[in-house]
Structures are given as C-alpha cells and as structure tokens.
Design a protein around this motif. Structure first.
Motif, PDB file in Angstrom:
ATOM      1  N   GLY A  28     -44.706   3.229  -7.899  1.00  0.00           N
ATOM      2  CA  GLY A  28     -45.330   2.864  -8.975  1.00  0.00           C
ATOM      3  C   GLY A  28     -45.751   3.581 -10.283  1.00  0.00           C
ATOM      4  N   ALA A  29     -45.619   4.934  -9.895  1.00  0.00           N
ATOM      5  CA  ALA A  29     -46.027   6.123 -10.928  1.00  0.00           C
ATOM      6  C   ALA A  29     -44.782   6.154 -11.778  1.00  0.00           C
ATOM      7  CB  ALA A  29     -46.391   7.349 -10.254  1.00  0.00           C
ATOM      8  N   LEU A  30     -45.217   6.652 -13.008  1.00  0.00           N
ATOM      9  CA  LEU A  30     -44.185   7.057 -14.287  1.00  0.00           C
ATOM     10  C   LEU A  30     -44.122   8.722 -13.964  1.00  0.00           C
ATOM     11  CD1 LEU A  30     -44.810   4.604 -17.087  1.00  0.00           C
ATOM     12  CD2 LEU A  30     -43.187   4.497 -15.202  1.00  0.00           C
ATOM     13  N   LEU A  31     -42.643   9.305 -14.222  1.00  0.00           N
ATOM     14  CA  LEU A  31     -42.672  10.571 -14.525  1.00  0.00           C
ATOM     15  C   LEU A  31     -42.148  10.810 -15.912  1.00  0.00           C
ATOM     16  CD1 LEU A  31     -40.554  11.727 -11.475  1.00  0.00           C
ATOM     17  CD2 LEU A  31     -42.910  11.689 -11.463  1.00  0.00           C
ATOM     18  N   VAL A  32     -42.718  11.739 -16.466  1.00  0.00           N
ATOM     19  CA  VAL A  32     -42.523  11.945 -18.017  1.00  0.00           C
ATOM     20  C   VAL A  32     -41.876  13.414 -18.115  1.00  0.00           C
ATOM     21  CG1 VAL A  32     -43.205  11.998 -20.439  1.00  0.00           C
ATOM     22  CG2 VAL A  32     -44.103  10.379 -18.896  1.00  0.00           C
ATOM     23  N   GLU A  44     -35.781  14.020 -21.817  1.00  0.00           N
ATOM     24  CA  GLU A  44     -36.661  13.204 -22.608  1.00  0.00           C
ATOM     25  C   GLU A  44     -36.374  11.953 -21.778  1.00  0.00           C
ATOM     26  OE1 GLU A  44     -35.337  13.061 -26.629  1.00  0.00           O
ATOM     27  OE2 GLU A  44     -35.683  15.306 -26.951  1.00  0.00           O
ATOM     28  N   SER A  45     -36.612  12.001 -20.513  1.00  0.00           N
ATOM     29  CA  SER A  45     -36.730  10.674 -19.703  1.00  0.00           C
ATOM     30  C   SER A  45     -37.959  10.200 -19.095  1.00  0.00           C
ATOM     31  CB  SER A  45     -35.713  10.933 -18.553  1.00  0.00           C
ATOM     32  OG  SER A  45     -36.104  11.713 -17.389  1.00  0.00           O
ATOM     33  N   VAL A  46     -38.294   9.041 -18.923  1.00  0.00           N
ATOM     34  CA  VAL A  46     -39.439   8.451 -18.229  1.00  0.00           C
ATOM     35  C   VAL A  46     -38.706   7.573 -16.975  1.00  0.00           C
ATOM     36  CG1 VAL A  46     -41.398   6.907 -18.375  1.00  0.00           C
ATOM     37  CG2 VAL A  46     -40.487   8.091 -20.298  1.00  0.00           C
ATOM     38  N   VAL A  47     -39.004   7.864 -15.846  1.00  0.00           N
ATOM     39  CA  VAL A  47     -38.696   7.445 -14.720  1.00  0.00           C
ATOM     40  C   VAL A  47     -39.849   6.761 -14.034  1.00  0.00           C
ATOM     41  CG1 VAL A  47     -37.520   8.112 -12.410  1.00  0.00           C
ATOM     42  CG2 VAL A  47     -37.128   9.496 -14.438  1.00  0.00           C
ATOM     43  N   LEU A  48     -39.439   5.343 -13.403  1.00  0.00           N
ATOM     44  CA  LEU A  48     -40.401   4.697 -12.789  1.00  0.00           C
ATOM     45  C   LEU A  48     -40.111   5.034 -11.329  1.00  0.00           C
ATOM     46  CD1 LEU A  48     -42.452   2.439 -12.041  1.00  0.00           C
ATOM     47  CD2 LEU A  48     -40.650   0.957 -11.984  1.00  0.00           C
ATOM     48  N   LEU A  49     -41.119   5.339 -10.636  1.00  0.00           N
ATOM     49  CA  LEU A  49     -40.903   5.742  -8.895  1.00  0.00           C
ATOM     50  C   LEU A  49     -40.941   4.494  -8.240  1.00  0.00           C
ATOM     51  CD1 LEU A  49     -43.098   8.975  -8.385  1.00  0.00           C
ATOM     52  CD2 LEU A  49     -40.454   8.546  -9.046  1.00  0.00           C
ATOM     53  N   THR A  57     -37.835  10.568  -2.589  1.00  0.00           N
ATOM     54  CA  THR A  57     -38.339   9.743  -3.822  1.00  0.00           C
ATOM     55  C   THR A  57     -37.096   8.736  -4.391  1.00  0.00           C
ATOM     56  OG1 THR A  57     -40.242  11.167  -3.912  1.00  0.00           O
ATOM     57  CG2 THR A  57     -39.790   9.722  -5.783  1.00  0.00           C
ATOM     58  N   ILE A  58     -37.201   7.707  -4.625  1.00  0.00           N
ATOM     59  CA  ILE A  58     -36.210   6.956  -5.499  1.00  0.00           C
ATOM     60  C   ILE A  58     -37.045   6.418  -6.731  1.00  0.00           C
ATOM     61  CG2 ILE A  58     -34.605   5.003  -5.545  1.00  0.00           C
ATOM     62  CD1 ILE A  58     -34.188   5.481  -2.541  1.00  0.00           C
ATOM     63  N   GLY A  59     -36.151   6.642  -7.842  1.00  0.00           N
ATOM     64  CA  GLY A  59     -36.945   6.044  -9.193  1.00  0.00           C
ATOM     65  C   GLY A  59     -35.550   5.592  -9.837  1.00  0.00           C
ATOM     66  N   SER A 139     -37.737  -8.874 -21.629  1.00  0.00           N
ATOM     67  CA  SER A 139     -39.279  -8.723 -21.230  1.00  0.00           C
ATOM     68  C   SER A 139     -39.728  -9.095 -19.923  1.00  0.00           C
ATOM     69  CB  SER A 139     -40.007  -9.590 -22.517  1.00  0.00           C
ATOM     70  OG  SER A 139     -39.719 -10.913 -22.070  1.00  0.00           O
ATOM     71  N   ARG A 140     -38.586  -9.790 -19.214  1.00  0.00           N
ATOM     72  CA  ARG A 140     -39.032 -10.153 -17.892  1.00  0.00           C
ATOM     73  C   ARG A 140     -37.790  -9.624 -16.974  1.00  0.00           C
ATOM     74  NH1 ARG A 140     -39.374 -16.040 -16.709  1.00  0.00           N
ATOM     75  NH2 ARG A 140     -40.358 -15.094 -14.882  1.00  0.00           N
ATOM     76  N   LEU A 141     -36.727  -8.937 -17.488  1.00  0.00           N
ATOM     77  CA  LEU A 141     -35.665  -8.668 -16.589  1.00  0.00           C
ATOM     78  C   LEU A 141     -35.059  -7.234 -17.077  1.00  0.00           C
ATOM     79  CD1 LEU A 141     -33.737  -8.701 -13.979  1.00  0.00           C
ATOM     80  CD2 LEU A 141     -32.374 -10.456 -15.287  1.00  0.00           C
ATOM     81  N   ARG A 142     -34.682  -6.403 -16.398  1.00  0.00           N
ATOM     82  CA  ARG A 142     -33.843  -5.313 -16.787  1.00  0.00           C
ATOM     83  C   ARG A 142     -32.940  -4.786 -15.696  1.00  0.00           C
ATOM     84  NH1 ARG A 142     -37.505  -1.963 -21.291  1.00  0.00           N
ATOM     85  NH2 ARG A 142     -37.956  -4.080 -22.340  1.00  0.00           N
ATOM     86  N   ILE A 143     -31.755  -4.517 -15.899  1.00  0.00           N
ATOM     87  CA  ILE A 143     -30.828  -4.275 -14.985  1.00  0.00           C
ATOM     88  C   ILE A 143     -30.472  -2.641 -15.328  1.00  0.00           C
ATOM     89  CG2 ILE A 143     -28.230  -4.722 -14.327  1.00  0.00           C
ATOM     90  CD1 ILE A 143     -28.538  -7.479 -15.712  1.00  0.00           C
ATOM     91  N   TYR A 144     -30.460  -2.081 -14.125  1.00  0.00           N
ATOM     92  CA  TYR A 144     -30.247  -0.497 -14.223  1.00  0.00           C
ATOM     93  C   TYR A 144     -28.828  -0.253 -13.549  1.00  0.00           C
ATOM     94  CZ  TYR A 144     -34.806  -0.671 -15.903  1.00  0.00           C
ATOM     95  OH  TYR A 144     -35.864  -0.963 -16.778  1.00  0.00           O
ATOM     96  N   ALA A 145     -28.006   0.903 -14.151  1.00  0.00           N
ATOM     97  CA  ALA A 145     -26.862   1.195 -13.155  1.00  0.00           C
ATOM     98  C   ALA A 145     -27.202   2.565 -12.784  1.00  0.00           C
ATOM     99  CB  ALA A 145     -25.598   1.291 -14.189  1.00  0.00           C
ATOM    100  N   GLY A 146     -27.163   2.572 -11.385  1.00  0.00           N
ATOM    101  CA  GLY A 146     -27.517   3.816 -10.739  1.00  0.00           C
ATOM    102  C   GLY A 146     -28.986   4.204 -10.512  1.00  0.00           C
ATOM    103  N   HIS A 147     -29.393   5.264 -10.045  1.00  0.00           N
ATOM    104  CA  HIS A 147     -30.708   5.426  -9.730  1.00  0.00           C
ATOM    105  C   HIS A 147     -31.105   7.075  -9.692  1.00  0.00           C
ATOM    106  CE1 HIS A 147     -29.215   5.092  -5.697  1.00  0.00           C
ATOM    107  NE2 HIS A 147     -30.269   6.238  -5.324  1.00  0.00           N
ATOM    108  N   ALA A 148     -32.358   7.394  -9.627  1.00  0.00           N
ATOM    109  CA  ALA A 148     -32.542   8.828  -9.495  1.00  0.00           C
ATOM    110  C   ALA A 148     -33.034   9.221  -7.884  1.00  0.00           C
ATOM    111  CB  ALA A 148     -33.668   9.445 -10.348  1.00  0.00           C
TER     112      ALA A 148
END
Length: 202
Positions: A28-32, A44-49, A57-59, A139-148
């Motif tokens: 639930g933390a963010l990496l800046v 220049e990324s922001v990652v949600l864990l 760790t996956i984000g 504002s309610r749903l975001r779709i991501y391709a891939g992960h960290a």
C-alpha cells in the motif's frame, strides 16, 4: 540552551524519526523514484506496492498512461466496451498481462482485502466483464499492462542506496487526475521535506 532551541531540536528529531520510519516499505506504500535511480524502466516513476513480504515485492507504476486501448490488450472487450479507456504501463515484468486497480467497487465484485484504504487489486480480466464499473472511468478503474517485481531484500537495498523514497499511499494519489504530473509533484514535496530537515528550525 534555550527552551525554544530545545523544542526545535526535539521537533527535528521527531521529523527525522518519522522520515526514517517512512522509508520502510509495506503493502500500500508508494515508491517515488529519485535522481539516484539508474534503471531507465523506472526513471521518474511512482510505484504502488501491491504486495510486500518475505518472498519479495510486487508493484505497479501508476503514472505512465499510454495510448493503448484496453481492447487492444484484451480483444474480447471490443464487443462489450469498444474503443473505451486506456491502458497504463505497469512495469517491465509480464507486459502482456493485466493488473487492475479498482477504487471502492461494489462489495459483491471483490473477494479480497484492499491493498490500501478503498483501493483493490485484481489480476483477473474477468472482472471487466462481470463488474458494473465503466472501464473508461479512470477515477474508479485503471488497467495496467505488466508490473514491477523485486526479489527478497532487493528493494531494501535500493532504498538504502537512495534510489527510492517511500511515501504513505492514498486512493487520491493512486487515482490522480493528472498522472503525468504525479512524480514531479511528489518529488518536489519530498525534496522540500528533506531540505527543511537539513536546515533545521529557523
């Protein structure tokens, strides 16, 4: 030493303690990303864990929208949603697989605990067919391709090297109205806090 000076020292120590505590990653933390990060995949990324434990760790990178439409990634959506919405680049690992972040979905649509208050994660594309959530409503749903992903101990080492700042996550940050500005705004805020701690009370 005056009372005001003692108070200033105590306040600075408290802030430093909070800053040090904030550098401990958690789900639930963010990496800046900082300027010390050399990996171009995360510049220049922001990652949600979305998961952090002894196994690693996956984000997901939350500030890189693309021009790709969901139906291009998941052709079966074409019949039901057409050319609606856009896909975010979530990270370099498994770039053809989707990760979904959902903000306050209907209770019957999720069966897991939130990754942070009001934000749920799913790796099942079936959610897009079974849910009433509009896939174009960012504002309610975001779709991501891939992960960290990081192996056990890898992220801690990168944080210790100064490659990442760790910030408490929130649904407003994850679902920022202007994701392209998110890193700049968060990096500026972190720099201001660090500068203030370095100079101390005036």
């Amino acid at each position: 030493m005056t009372a005001i000076t003692k108070l200033g020292i105590c306040a600075a120590a408290l802030l430093l303690g909070l800053a040090a505590h904030a550098q401990i990653p958690s789900t639930g933390a963010l990496l800046v990303a900082t300027g010390a990060l050399s990996d171009p995949n995360f510049s220049e990324s922001v990652v949600l864990l979305i998961r952090h434990n002894s196994n690693g760790t996956i984000g997901v990178v939350i500030n890189r929208p693309t021009w790709v439409e969901p139906a291009q990634l998941l052709p079966e959506l074409q019949d039901t949603h057409g050319d609606a919405g856009r896909v975010f680049f979530g990270g370099p690992v498994a770039p053809t697989r989707t990760v979904l972040l959902v903000r306050e979905p209907p209770p019957d649509d999720v069966d897991n605990v939130p990754v942070l208050d009001g934000v749920y994660v799913s790796s099942s594309a079936e959610f897009l067919f079974d849910s009433d959530v509009d896939i174009a409503n960012e504002s309610r749903l975001r779709i991501y391709a891939g992960h960290a992903a990081w192996a056990p101990g890898q992220l801690a080492a990168e944080i210790a090297e100064g490659s990442w700042s760790v910030v408490t996550g929130s649904s407003d940050l994850v679902f920022s109205r202007d994701p392209l500005r998110l890193w700049r705004d968060m990096e500026s805020s972190n720099s201001g806090l660090i500068a203030g701690l370095a100079h101390g009370p005036r």
